[in-house]
Design an enzyme around this catalytic site. Structure first.
Site, short mmCIF file in Angstrom:
data_model
loop_
_atom_site.label_atom_id
_atom_site.label_comp_id
_atom_site.label_asym_id
_atom_site.label_seq_id
_atom_site.Cartn_x
_atom_site.Cartn_y
_atom_site.Cartn_z
N ASP A 67 0.81 -1.21 0.00
CA ASP A 67 0.00 0.00 0.00
C ASP A 67 0.85 1.27 0.00
OD1 ASP A 67 0.98 -0.43 2.54
OD2 ASP A 67 -0.96 -0.63 3.51
N ASP A 136 -7.78 -2.51 13.89
CA ASP A 136 -9.17 -2.82 13.53
C ASP A 136 -9.24 -4.05 12.62
OD1 ASP A 136 -8.09 -1.78 11.23
OD2 ASP A 136 -9.48 -0.09 11.05
N HIS A 138 -7.27 -4.52 9.96
CA HIS A 138 -6.94 -4.28 8.56
C HIS A 138 -5.63 -4.97 8.17
CE1 HIS A 138 -4.92 -0.24 9.77
NE2 HIS A 138 -3.94 -0.98 9.25
N GLU A 143 -9.54 -1.86 5.08
CA GLU A 143 -10.25 -1.56 6.32
C GLU A 143 -11.53 -2.41 6.43
OE1 GLU A 143 -8.84 0.12 8.52
OE2 GLU A 143 -8.26 2.14 7.97
C1 GLP Z 1 -0.60 0.44 8.84
C2 GLP Z 1 -0.25 -0.30 7.53
C3 GLP Z 1 -0.39 -1.79 7.68
C4 GLP Z 1 0.20 -2.20 9.00
C5 GLP Z 1 -0.65 -1.70 10.12
C6 GLP Z 1 -0.12 -1.99 11.51
O1 GLP Z 1 -1.65 1.33 8.75
N1 GLP Z 1 -0.90 0.14 6.36
O2 GLP Z 1 0.21 -2.44 6.57
O3 GLP Z 1 0.25 -3.61 9.09
O4 GLP Z 1 -0.95 -0.33 9.97
O5 GLP Z 1 0.95 -1.19 11.81
P1 GLP Z 1 1.95 -1.45 12.99
O6 GLP Z 1 2.78 -2.62 12.59
O7 GLP Z 1 2.77 -0.19 13.10
O8 GLP Z 1 1.12 -1.73 14.19
#
Ligand code: GLP
Length: 242
Positions: A67, A136, A138, A143
């Site tokens: 992404d 959440d 995702h 989402e």
């Molecule tokens: C972000 C990314 C995800 C990631 C998630 C968790 O928004 N787009 O790909 O897995 O949030 O992030 P973190 O590993 O910092 O908790």
């Protein structure tokens, strides 16, 4: 689904990196689906170390990222383009021509998504997709929704995601409200999926995702149906699982 229980974040990072290294060793020209966020940073550190120690060669590896924020230029420190260069690409011998992320600066969403799906299609399959887990549920930026999106699309980030990601920006107003993300269909088509999850704050959503019903309201839950899904999680993240 296989669960690899690790002691802590460092142990999780080491084990996930070992799995990814084995993919590269078995297939030097593999296609890696890569992720951003704080969860995979340690995994990338371990991969960089293996490269620097002369044990891993990225020269033929290709990559597609999950992404990218819509509207952030590549040189913005919070863009995922910047993150990937900062945490991995600049430190290993990957050919930058073989690395791909959605074009966050393309204003026309339809065009940006179509182009990225063409890039993914040209790879002839992702060998290993690395994932983190959003609070959440995702994955990428898919989402919670009333259906599973199949291909690359533009998403409106939820308030929870904007809140979670504000720690990286000067203020909440600076957090982009939209992103381009690979779809669930593309993620599920990867030959192997590795998810890294760490910390007590992820324990509830981990339980909901992998020990509850499969529903687009919890996007990660679809991974219960993936034939080769490996969850690498630490004790804190697994603390609600007996
Ligand atoms: C972000 C990314 C995800 C990631 C998630 C968790 O928004 N787009 O790909 O897995 O949030 O992030 P973190 O590993 O910092 O908790």
């Amino acid at each position: 689904m296989r669960i690899i229980r690790t002691k802590n974040y460092d142990d999780m990072s080491k084990k996930a990196a070992d799995l990814i290294a084995s993919v590269i060793l078995l297939k030097p020209n593999c296609v890696l689906g890569l992720a951003t966020g704080s969860s995979p940073i340690g995994t990338y550190k371990n991969l960089v170390k293996m490269y620097k120690d002369g044990n891993l060669d990225f020269s033929q590896v290709k990559s597609v990222n999950l992404d990218e924020y819509k509207g952030l230029p590549r040189d913005n420190e919070q863009s995922y383009y910047y993150f990937m260069h900062d945490n991995l690409f600049s430190h290993v011998n990957i050919d930058l021509k073989n690395t791909h992320l959605p074009n966050g600066m393309e204003k026309n969403s339809e065009k940006a998504c179509k182009e990225y799906d063409e890039v993914i299609a040209s790879m002839n399959g992702v060998d290993m997709q690395l994932l983190g887990l959003g609070h959440d549920g995702h994955i990428g930026f898919n989402e919670p929704n009333s259906f599973f999106d199949k291909t690359t699309h533009c998403v409106n980030l939820t308030q929870m995601t904007i809140e979670a990601n504000k720690r990286f920006f000067a203020s909440i107003d600076d957090v982009p409200k939209q992103a381009y993300t690979m779809g669930i269909g593309t993620i599920m088509a990867a030959k192997m999926v590795i998810m890294v999850v760490s910390g007590k704050d992820k324990s509830e959503i981990l339980k909901k995702s992998f020990f509850g019903p499969v529903t687009p309201e919890v996007p990660a839950s679809i991974l219960q149906f993936h034939p080769n899904f490996i969850l690498v999680a630490d004790e804190d993240a697994l603390s609600l699982i007996e």
